[in-house]
Design an enzyme around this catalytic site. Structure first.
Site, PDB file in Angstrom:
ATOM      1  N   GLY A 122       0.737  -1.243  -0.139  1.00  0.00           N
ATOM      2  CA  GLY A 122       0.049   0.030  -0.078  1.00  0.00           C
ATOM      3  C   GLY A 122       0.885   1.310  -0.174  1.00  0.00           C
ATOM      4  N   ALA A 123       1.926   1.292  -0.749  1.00  0.00           N
ATOM      5  CA  ALA A 123       2.944   2.606  -0.654  1.00  0.00           C
ATOM      6  C   ALA A 123       3.122   3.223  -1.875  1.00  0.00           C
ATOM      7  CB  ALA A 123       4.226   2.030   0.053  1.00  0.00           C
ATOM      8  N   GLY A 124       2.217   2.627  -3.047  1.00  0.00           N
ATOM      9  CA  GLY A 124       2.029   3.554  -4.300  1.00  0.00           C
ATOM     10  C   GLY A 124       3.024   2.896  -5.158  1.00  0.00           C
ATOM     11  N   ASP A 129      -1.134  -0.083 -13.783  1.00  0.00           N
ATOM     12  CA  ASP A 129      -0.445  -0.825 -12.823  1.00  0.00           C
ATOM     13  C   ASP A 129      -0.326  -2.215 -13.192  1.00  0.00           C
ATOM     14  OD1 ASP A 129      -1.239   0.934  -9.675  1.00  0.00           O
ATOM     15  OD2 ASP A 129      -0.444   1.736 -11.546  1.00  0.00           O
TER      16      ASP A 129
HETATM   17  N1  LIG Z   1       2.046  -8.537   0.308  1.00  0.00           N
HETATM   18  C1  LIG Z   1       0.447  -8.241   0.071  1.00  0.00           C
HETATM   19  N2  LIG Z   1       0.098  -9.337   0.430  1.00  0.00           N
HETATM   20  C2  LIG Z   1      -1.395  -9.529   0.516  1.00  0.00           C
HETATM   21  N3  LIG Z   1      -2.079  -8.544   0.305  1.00  0.00           N
HETATM   22  C3  LIG Z   1      -1.133  -7.461  -0.482  1.00  0.00           C
HETATM   23  C4  LIG Z   1       0.039  -7.478  -0.449  1.00  0.00           C
HETATM   24  N4  LIG Z   1       0.551  -6.279  -0.902  1.00  0.00           N
HETATM   25  C5  LIG Z   1      -0.619  -5.535  -1.438  1.00  0.00           C
HETATM   26  N5  LIG Z   1      -1.910  -6.255  -0.937  1.00  0.00           N
HETATM   27  C6  LIG Z   1      -2.963  -5.985  -1.365  1.00  0.00           C
HETATM   28  O1  LIG Z   1      -3.157  -4.678  -1.979  1.00  0.00           O
HETATM   29  C7  LIG Z   1      -3.779  -3.502  -1.225  1.00  0.00           C
HETATM   30  C8  LIG Z   1      -2.876  -2.279  -1.461  1.00  0.00           C
HETATM   31  O2  LIG Z   1      -3.553  -1.884  -2.766  1.00  0.00           O
HETATM   32  P1  LIG Z   1      -3.288  -0.214  -2.951  1.00  0.00           P
HETATM   33  O3  LIG Z   1      -3.570   0.067  -4.438  1.00  0.00           O
HETATM   34  O4  LIG Z   1      -4.029   0.565  -1.940  1.00  0.00           O
HETATM   35  O5  LIG Z   1      -1.595   0.254  -2.641  1.00  0.00           O
HETATM   36  P2  LIG Z   1      -0.505   0.290  -3.989  1.00  0.00           P
HETATM   37  O6  LIG Z   1      -1.025  -0.852  -5.105  1.00  0.00           O
HETATM   38  O7  LIG Z   1       0.810  -0.427  -3.182  1.00  0.00           O
HETATM   39  O8  LIG Z   1      -0.367   1.633  -4.315  1.00  0.00           O
HETATM   40  P3  LIG Z   1      -0.698   2.210  -5.614  1.00  0.00           P
HETATM   41  O9  LIG Z   1      -2.091   1.434  -6.348  1.00  0.00           O
HETATM   42  O10 LIG Z   1      -0.930   3.353  -5.718  1.00  0.00           O
HETATM   43  O11 LIG Z   1       0.362   2.074  -6.572  1.00  0.00           O
HETATM   44  C9  LIG Z   1      -3.469  -4.083   0.205  1.00  0.00           C
HETATM   45  O12 LIG Z   1      -4.744  -3.285   0.941  1.00  0.00           O
HETATM   46  C10 LIG Z   1      -3.636  -5.496   0.210  1.00  0.00           C
HETATM   47  O13 LIG Z   1      -5.207  -5.577  -0.015  1.00  0.00           O
HETATM   48  C1  LIG Z   2      -3.664   6.830  -8.985  1.00  0.00           C
HETATM   49  C2  LIG Z   2      -3.430   5.856 -10.377  1.00  0.00           C
HETATM   50  O1  LIG Z   2      -3.334   6.756 -11.138  1.00  0.00           O
HETATM   51  C3  LIG Z   2      -2.162   5.177 -10.173  1.00  0.00           C
HETATM   52  C4  LIG Z   2      -2.136   4.147  -8.912  1.00  0.00           C
HETATM   53  O2  LIG Z   2      -0.803   3.744  -8.942  1.00  0.00           O
HETATM   54  C5  LIG Z   2      -4.491   5.119 -10.328  1.00  0.00           C
HETATM   55  C6  LIG Z   2      -4.634   4.328 -11.700  1.00  0.00           C
HETATM   56  O3  LIG Z   2      -4.143   4.660 -12.601  1.00  0.00           O
HETATM   57  O4  LIG Z   2      -5.225   3.230 -11.597  1.00  0.00           O
HETATM   58 MG   LIG Z   3      -2.675  -0.311  -6.109  1.00  0.00          MG
END
Ligand SMILES: Nc1ncnc2c1ncn2[C@@H]1O[C@H](COP(=O)(O)OP(=O)(O)OP(=O)(O)O)[C@@H](O)[C@H]1O
Ligand SMILES: C[C@@](O)(CCO)CC(=O)[O-]
Ligand SMILES: [Mg+2]
Length: 424
Positions: A143-145, A207
């Site tokens: 969940g860090a982007g 993504d």
């Molecule tokens: N290692 C992991 N194990 C299980 N679930 C995970 C794991 N990593 C991510 N997830 C799932 O993905 C979600 C995080 O998704 P989110 O889209 O909020 O963050 P991100 O994908 O890291 O960021 P971004 O979409 O901005 O790139 C978590 O809440 C969880 O449900």
């Molecule tokens: C915020 C966003 O642009 C990127 C998230 O990693 C959402 C998306 O494109 O799906």
């Molecule tokens: Mg994501």
């Protein structure tokens, strides 16, 4: 019949330009990271009527009786190999899964389990998965982007396409450079987008595209049922990027929803902001097509980073900790910083100005970040996409769950540790 155990793996990503505007059909530039998610499918006991989940990175261990899953929604003729053309979630399946998920009260665990079940039932029959254990470990911060949700979704989509007999084993080795996307990769990407919809509501698809295909891309979402445009950027110029994780929790779904409210309530100003973001991404693309950047081009790219961040701030998706990362790097004049991914916390990237960033300044900056509890890491851009490892003899769910950190996971299952990985 596919034999277990096997591992699938997919990279995270860093969006260099165009986050949030990507949702509104503007082009964005992203690259795969060397940080990856791994999914182990194994048969760890004689119990054949239960499905086991082990997701230790999110402190989640769960099981369901296999017969409780809504297999009845699909008979062997109705389970489509391709997801629906309108890319909408199947409402009947969503309703049927709600009861299986009702006891999960953590948002993080719920979205992972929902994504898992949705893709499993869409792609497999009960006989394909009865009694299996699915274990997820990642070297990505959750969940860090950095696309952790998309890397998980691609691991699920590839594993279930493979278990369900929709794709065969891949053949590409880590050093194979292939130009054409395989049909199998396109199928995995399409289903991974459905998984992202379970987690984040209105994903652009960038993504999961990067997590599936790897490399670096200029990506543009098109109107519904029109395929997205994905242009590979094969020879990225060398970019000295510092990745900083503020470790500030946030939810992509919530941040994307907040931007949607601004776009609805302030259509004209937000429309101009999104158009400006598009112009920035297109100019950056032109600059980044060159294999090397001269000083003038590097300075222009830095300015585009600064402009893009300022526009993201205007959309309300920064955070005081992201502004601290930017402020401290600005004060030392070592380059330009912008948030990456959905923002609201999580990660920022700093494009380092090699002419100005002395080792002393970089050391000073990393000390400030560490004192604030931020984690910085170096990573390479343009890594491999989704892969499969079938020659597994010593890796078990229990061993994978016991690994403590990024280095241990990489040493145990990373492609440098196990060169038998193959890629679709
Ligand atoms: N290692 C992991 N194990 C299980 N679930 C995970 C794991 N990593 C991510 N997830 C799932 O993905 C979600 C995080 O998704 P989110 O889209 O909020 O963050 P991100 O994908 O890291 O960021 P971004 O979409 O901005 O790139 C978590 O809440 C969880 O449900
Ligand atoms: C915020 C966003 O642009 C990127 C998230 O990693 C959402 C998306 O494109 O799906
Ligand atoms: Mg994501």
């Amino acid at each position: 019949m596919v034999s277990v155990p096997f591992l699938t793996s997919a990279p995270g990503k860093v969006i260099i330009f165009g986050e949030h505007s990507a949702v509104y059909h503007k082009p964005a530039i992203a690259a795969a990271l060397s940080l990856r998610t791994y999914l182990l499918a194994s048969r760890d006991n004689d119990n054949t009527d239960t499905l086991f989940l082990e997701f230790p990175d999110i402190q989640f261990s769960y099981k369901w009786a296999t017969s409780d899953l809504p297999w009845h929604l699909f008979d062997e003729h109705s389970r489509e190999r391709q997801p629906p053309a309108d890319e909408e979630l199947n409402p009947e399946l969503v309703d049927a899964l709600n009861s299986l998920l009702s006891k999960i009260d953590s948002r993080i665990q719920y979205s992972a389990a929902f994504m898992f079940l949705y893709l499993l039932v869409s792609l497999c029959e009960e006989k394909d998965v009865a009694g299996l254990t699915f274990t997820v470990r990642s070297t990505l911060p959750v969940g860090a982007g950095l696309g952790s949700s998309a890397s998980v979704s691609v691991c699920f989509a590839s594993a279930f396409c493979y278990l369900g007999g929709h794709i065969q084993e891949p053949t590409l080795k880590a050093d194979d450079v292939t130009v054409k996307d395989s049909e199998q990769c396109l199928l995995i990407d399409a289903w991974a987008l459905m998984g992202e919809k379970c987690s984040h509501g209105n994903p652009s698809g960038i993504d999961n595209a990067v997590a599936t295909h790897g490399g670096a891309v200029m990506f543009q979402r098109m109107e519904s049922s029109v395929p997205s445009i994905r242009t590979s950027m094969r020879n990225l110029p060398p970019l000295n990027l510092l990745l900083t994780n503020t470790k500030t929790p946030r939810s992509t779904a919530a941040l994307v929803a907040n931007v949607s409210k601004i776009v609805t309530e302030f259509p004209k100003p937000s429309g101009l902001i999104l158009e400006t973001m598009e112009a920035i991404a297109r100019e950056a693309y032109t600059l980044m097509l060159r294999p090397f950047l001269d000083k003038q081009s590097k300075d222009r790219l830095m300015e585009l980073i600064r402009l893009n961040h300022g526009l993201l701030v205007s959309l309300g998706v920064s955070h005081p900790n992201l502004e601290r990362v930017k402020l401290w790097s600005d004060e030392l004049q070592i380059g330009q910083t912008k948030l990456t991914g959905a923002g609201g916390g999580g990660c920022a990237i700093t494009l380092i100005d090699d002419d100005a960033a002395t080792p002393e300044k970089l050391q000073q900056l990393e000390e400030k970040y560490n004192q604030a509890g931020f984690e910085t890491f170096k990573t390479t851009l343009g890594g491999k996409g989704v892969g499969l490892l079938t020659e597994i003899t010593t890796i078990t769910s229990e061993k994978l769950c016991r690994l403590h950190n990024r280095n241990e996971i990489e040493a145990a299952v990373g492609c440098s540790a196990l060169p038998q990985w193959r890629y679709w």
